[in-house]
Design a protein around this motif. Structure first.
Motif, PDB file in Angstrom:
ATOM      1  N   ASN A  77      13.647   1.446  42.371  1.00  0.00           N
ATOM      2  CA  ASN A  77      13.435   3.339  43.558  1.00  0.00           C
ATOM      3  C   ASN A  77      14.195   3.982  44.422  1.00  0.00           C
ATOM      4  O   ASN A  77      14.112   4.243  45.225  1.00  0.00           O
ATOM      5  N   GLN A  78      15.598   3.857  43.664  1.00  0.00           N
ATOM      6  CA  GLN A  78      16.160   5.624  44.237  1.00  0.00           C
ATOM      7  C   GLN A  78      16.428   6.568  42.788  1.00  0.00           C
ATOM      8  O   GLN A  78      16.292   5.456  41.570  1.00  0.00           O
ATOM      9  N   LYS A  79      16.396   7.463  43.157  1.00  0.00           N
ATOM     10  CA  LYS A  79      16.141   8.646  42.029  1.00  0.00           C
ATOM     11  C   LYS A  79      17.348   9.002  42.041  1.00  0.00           C
ATOM     12  O   LYS A  79      18.666   8.901  42.913  1.00  0.00           O
ATOM     13  N   ALA A  80      18.143   8.909  40.842  1.00  0.00           N
ATOM     14  CA  ALA A  80      19.539  10.000  40.409  1.00  0.00           C
ATOM     15  C   ALA A  80      18.917  10.546  38.601  1.00  0.00           C
ATOM     16  O   ALA A  80      18.475  10.932  38.458  1.00  0.00           O
ATOM     17  N   THR A  81      20.159  11.652  39.464  1.00  0.00           N
ATOM     18  CA  THR A  81      20.319  12.886  38.221  1.00  0.00           C
ATOM     19  C   THR A  81      22.199  12.802  37.704  1.00  0.00           C
ATOM     20  O   THR A  81      22.979  12.478  38.478  1.00  0.00           O
ATOM     21  N   VAL A  82      21.786  13.100  35.907  1.00  0.00           N
ATOM     22  CA  VAL A  82      23.070  13.159  35.425  1.00  0.00           C
ATOM     23  C   VAL A  82      22.504  14.111  34.222  1.00  0.00           C
ATOM     24  O   VAL A  82      21.921  14.079  34.516  1.00  0.00           O
ATOM     25  N   TYR A  83      24.269  14.273  33.845  1.00  0.00           N
ATOM     26  CA  TYR A  83      23.653  15.350  33.394  1.00  0.00           C
ATOM     27  C   TYR A  83      24.569  15.040  31.876  1.00  0.00           C
ATOM     28  O   TYR A  83      25.660  14.331  31.932  1.00  0.00           O
ATOM     29  N   THR A  84      24.084  15.102  30.374  1.00  0.00           N
ATOM     30  CA  THR A  84      24.984  14.812  29.278  1.00  0.00           C
ATOM     31  C   THR A  84      24.290  16.608  28.101  1.00  0.00           C
ATOM     32  O   THR A  84      24.417  17.243  28.283  1.00  0.00           O
ATOM     33  N   ASP A  85      25.784  15.536  27.116  1.00  0.00           N
ATOM     34  CA  ASP A  85      25.377  16.766  25.801  1.00  0.00           C
ATOM     35  C   ASP A  85      24.650  16.331  24.902  1.00  0.00           C
ATOM     36  O   ASP A  85      24.597  14.774  24.906  1.00  0.00           O
ATOM     37  N   ALA A  86      24.431  16.934  24.115  1.00  0.00           N
ATOM     38  CA  ALA A  86      23.467  15.771  22.889  1.00  0.00           C
ATOM     39  C   ALA A  86      24.271  14.542  21.799  1.00  0.00           C
ATOM     40  O   ALA A  86      23.354  14.329  21.805  1.00  0.00           O
ATOM     41  N   ASN A  87      25.151  14.609  22.686  1.00  0.00           N
ATOM     42  CA  ASN A  87      25.891  13.833  21.880  1.00  0.00           C
ATOM     43  C   ASN A  87      26.062  12.435  22.962  1.00  0.00           C
ATOM     44  O   ASN A  87      27.049  11.475  22.725  1.00  0.00           O
ATOM     45  N   GLY A  88      25.436  12.350  24.161  1.00  0.00           N
ATOM     46  CA  GLY A  88      25.346  11.272  25.121  1.00  0.00           C
ATOM     47  C   GLY A  88      26.833  11.358  25.545  1.00  0.00           C
ATOM     48  O   GLY A  88      26.789  10.419  26.698  1.00  0.00           O
ATOM     49  N   ASN A  89      27.794  11.813  25.968  1.00  0.00           N
ATOM     50  CA  ASN A  89      28.850  12.314  26.805  1.00  0.00           C
ATOM     51  C   ASN A  89      28.377  12.668  28.399  1.00  0.00           C
ATOM     52  O   ASN A  89      28.264  14.383  27.545  1.00  0.00           O
ATOM     53  N   TRP A  90      28.809  11.915  29.138  1.00  0.00           N
ATOM     54  CA  TRP A  90      28.624  12.117  30.194  1.00  0.00           C
ATOM     55  C   TRP A  90      29.423  13.840  31.021  1.00  0.00           C
ATOM     56  O   TRP A  90      30.897  13.664  31.189  1.00  0.00           O
TER      57      TRP A  90
END
Length: 90
Positions: A77-90
């Motif tokens: 029930n907590q929201k988070a935002t993550v960023y990644t490229d098309a290969n799954g590298n954070w």
């Protein structure tokens, strides 16, 4: 002494004006993302997401021109935002 104070004030004023004219806006810094269907997220990203953040739910997904993804997740029930490229590298 008055001349020194006046010169300093003019230099500081010009510096402030110049820095504001060349300041980057948020849209210059962050690339534009467009929302995509969660099912359109590549399997490599989904696998990396499960490995790095097991038990999370992918709520929304966005992609930009460079194929970089912005993922909105829900964890306990907590929201988070993550960023990644098309290969799954954070």
């Amino acid at each position: 002494m008055k001349m020194l104070i006046l010169t300093a004030a003019i230099v500081l004023g010009w510096t402030a004006i110049y820095s504001n004219r060349h300041a980057k806006t948020e849209s210059d810094i962050q690339p534009e993302y467009r929302e995509v269907n969660v099912n359109a997220v590549p399997a490599t990203i989904k696998a990396a997401l499960e490995t790095a953040y097991s038990g999370t739910k992918l709520v929304k997904a966005y992609v930009n021109e460079k194929k970089e993804y912005k993922l909105e997740l829900s964890v306990n029930n907590q929201k988070a935002t993550v960023y990644t490229d098309a290969n799954g590298n954070w």
